[in-house]
Design an enzyme around this catalytic site. Sequence first.
Site, PDB file in Angstrom:
ATOM      1  N   SER A  36      36.949 -39.726 -27.398  1.00  0.00           N
ATOM      2  CA  SER A  36      37.937 -38.887 -28.088  1.00  0.00           C
ATOM      3  C   SER A  36      39.356 -39.178 -27.599  1.00  0.00           C
ATOM      4  CB  SER A  36      37.626 -37.406 -27.852  1.00  0.00           C
ATOM      5  OG  SER A  36      36.402 -37.051 -28.435  1.00  0.00           O
ATOM      6  N   HIS A  67      38.476 -39.817 -33.523  1.00  0.00           N
ATOM      7  CA  HIS A  67      37.617 -40.998 -33.626  1.00  0.00           C
ATOM      8  C   HIS A  67      37.910 -41.707 -34.940  1.00  0.00           C
ATOM      9  CE1 HIS A  67      34.639 -40.268 -30.306  1.00  0.00           C
ATOM     10  NE2 HIS A  67      35.182 -39.072 -30.401  1.00  0.00           N
ATOM     11  N   HIS A  89      27.812 -39.175 -33.100  1.00  0.00           N
ATOM     12  CA  HIS A  89      27.183 -38.149 -32.272  1.00  0.00           C
ATOM     13  C   HIS A  89      26.019 -37.524 -33.043  1.00  0.00           C
ATOM     14  CE1 HIS A  89      31.478 -38.356 -31.223  1.00  0.00           C
ATOM     15  NE2 HIS A  89      31.129 -38.048 -29.985  1.00  0.00           N
ATOM     16  N   TYR A  91      25.286 -34.478 -33.116  1.00  0.00           N
ATOM     17  CA  TYR A  91      25.693 -33.202 -33.694  1.00  0.00           C
ATOM     18  C   TYR A  91      26.377 -33.366 -35.057  1.00  0.00           C
ATOM     19  CZ  TYR A  91      30.421 -34.091 -31.771  1.00  0.00           C
ATOM     20  OH  TYR A  91      31.638 -34.640 -31.457  1.00  0.00           O
ATOM     21  N   GLU A  92      26.815 -34.593 -35.388  1.00  0.00           N
ATOM     22  CA  GLU A  92      27.378 -34.836 -36.714  1.00  0.00           C
ATOM     23  C   GLU A  92      26.284 -34.945 -37.778  1.00  0.00           C
ATOM     24  OE1 GLU A  92      30.783 -37.830 -36.740  1.00  0.00           O
ATOM     25  OE2 GLU A  92      29.812 -38.274 -34.823  1.00  0.00           O
ATOM     26  N   ALA A 119      35.599 -38.419 -23.250  1.00  0.00           N
ATOM     27  CA  ALA A 119      36.305 -37.244 -22.754  1.00  0.00           C
ATOM     28  C   ALA A 119      35.257 -36.251 -22.287  1.00  0.00           C
ATOM     29  CB  ALA A 119      37.160 -36.634 -23.864  1.00  0.00           C
ATOM     30  N   MET A 223      29.275 -34.655 -24.753  1.00  0.00           N
ATOM     31  CA  MET A 223      28.346 -34.633 -25.886  1.00  0.00           C
ATOM     32  C   MET A 223      28.022 -36.033 -26.409  1.00  0.00           C
ATOM     33  SD  MET A 223      30.240 -31.532 -27.932  1.00  0.00           S
ATOM     34  CE  MET A 223      30.879 -30.094 -27.032  1.00  0.00           C
ATOM     35  N   SER A 224      28.169 -37.048 -25.566  1.00  0.00           N
ATOM     36  CA  SER A 224      27.960 -38.417 -26.038  1.00  0.00           C
ATOM     37  C   SER A 224      27.471 -39.291 -24.885  1.00  0.00           C
ATOM     38  CB  SER A 224      29.280 -38.979 -26.592  1.00  0.00           C
ATOM     39  OG  SER A 224      30.228 -39.134 -25.534  1.00  0.00           O
ATOM     40  N   ASN A 247      39.360 -31.133 -19.507  1.00  0.00           N
ATOM     41  CA  ASN A 247      39.370 -29.673 -19.373  1.00  0.00           C
ATOM     42  C   ASN A 247      38.393 -29.269 -18.277  1.00  0.00           C
ATOM     43  OD1 ASN A 247      37.361 -30.468 -21.723  1.00  0.00           O
ATOM     44  ND2 ASN A 247      36.570 -28.567 -20.818  1.00  0.00           N
ATOM     45  N   HIS A 281      39.097 -28.322 -28.855  1.00  0.00           N
ATOM     46  CA  HIS A 281      39.112 -29.776 -29.042  1.00  0.00           C
ATOM     47  C   HIS A 281      40.542 -30.303 -29.029  1.00  0.00           C
ATOM     48  CE1 HIS A 281      37.289 -33.581 -30.019  1.00  0.00           C
ATOM     49  NE2 HIS A 281      38.072 -33.732 -31.069  1.00  0.00           N
TER      50      HIS A 281
END
Length: 307
Positions: A36, A67, A89, A91-92, A119, A223-224, A247, A281
């Site tokens: 990201s 992306h 991902h 989740y997509e 990230a 998440m990746s 973060n 995000h």
Amino acid sequence: MGAETTATSFAASIEAIRSKLPESLHHPQVGIICGSGLSGLVDVIKDVQKIHYSEIPDFSTSTVPGHKSELAFGFLGTVPVVAMLGRFHPYEGHGLSSVVYPVRVMARLGVKNMIITNAAGSLNPQIPVGTIVVIQDHLALPNLTGMNPLLGPQVSKDLPRFLPLSDAYSTTLRRLAFLAAHRLQLDDSALAEGVYAWVSGPTYETPAEGRFLRKAGADVVGMSTVPEVLAAREEGLNVMVLSLVTNFVVIPDSYPSIREEVKAELAGLKILRAEPEVVSHEEVLLIGKEKAKVMRELVQAVVTSIE
């Protein structure tokens, strides 16, 4: 997707890619996956040639802000590279075989070393925002609970059925990262080492989940990445992962007691309630943009060291 169909689709993908490139870029040695906000790496690639994912058979398209959906071919120093500007991902809605498909294509193009960036949120108070974490191991709850990209028929019978992961992260490449940081005169605090936790997303972690991952030994979470690491290692590639901390995961020491607040309210006392901390995000992309130059320089220095 069966083995025969997979083999056919790889051939179609590779043919489509090479038909759009000069011969000097047909066999990249290093593959780079940009996380990201980190696709600005393309700015330092020489003689760059971009191919949109839609032009490559069996490639998906990324839908996540920050992306792109392009492969960028070119040179870092004299090393031919291919950079994935935007990943896929689960989740997509992408199947895991689609998530790792570009890695398998890169391997068949000739890539031997894979640098994966992402990230990530920090679970470790000693690893602040802006730190680049050189990953030394991972904790992947989806892998342990049936969401593993290597489940099902093998892509090739020549690949290992039972893949060892105790050596997943190349010590040679990680050493090059720290040597590169030294040459770039980065502050000693710029880089750290740690364990990456993969979660499926797309939700950020609850405080309880963050506390659980921290106690399980993870330093950063995202998440990746892990699916791509598994595919790359199955294909025999050397892998390094660089996680940019964008973060802190929200893990308060305690929860405010609504029960006590109600008691105080009924007693006529004034209630001072702090706004709950949340992650966005947009925050992730902002830090990615701020640290993009350092990440670009580090990856470039590592690749030229591989040469």
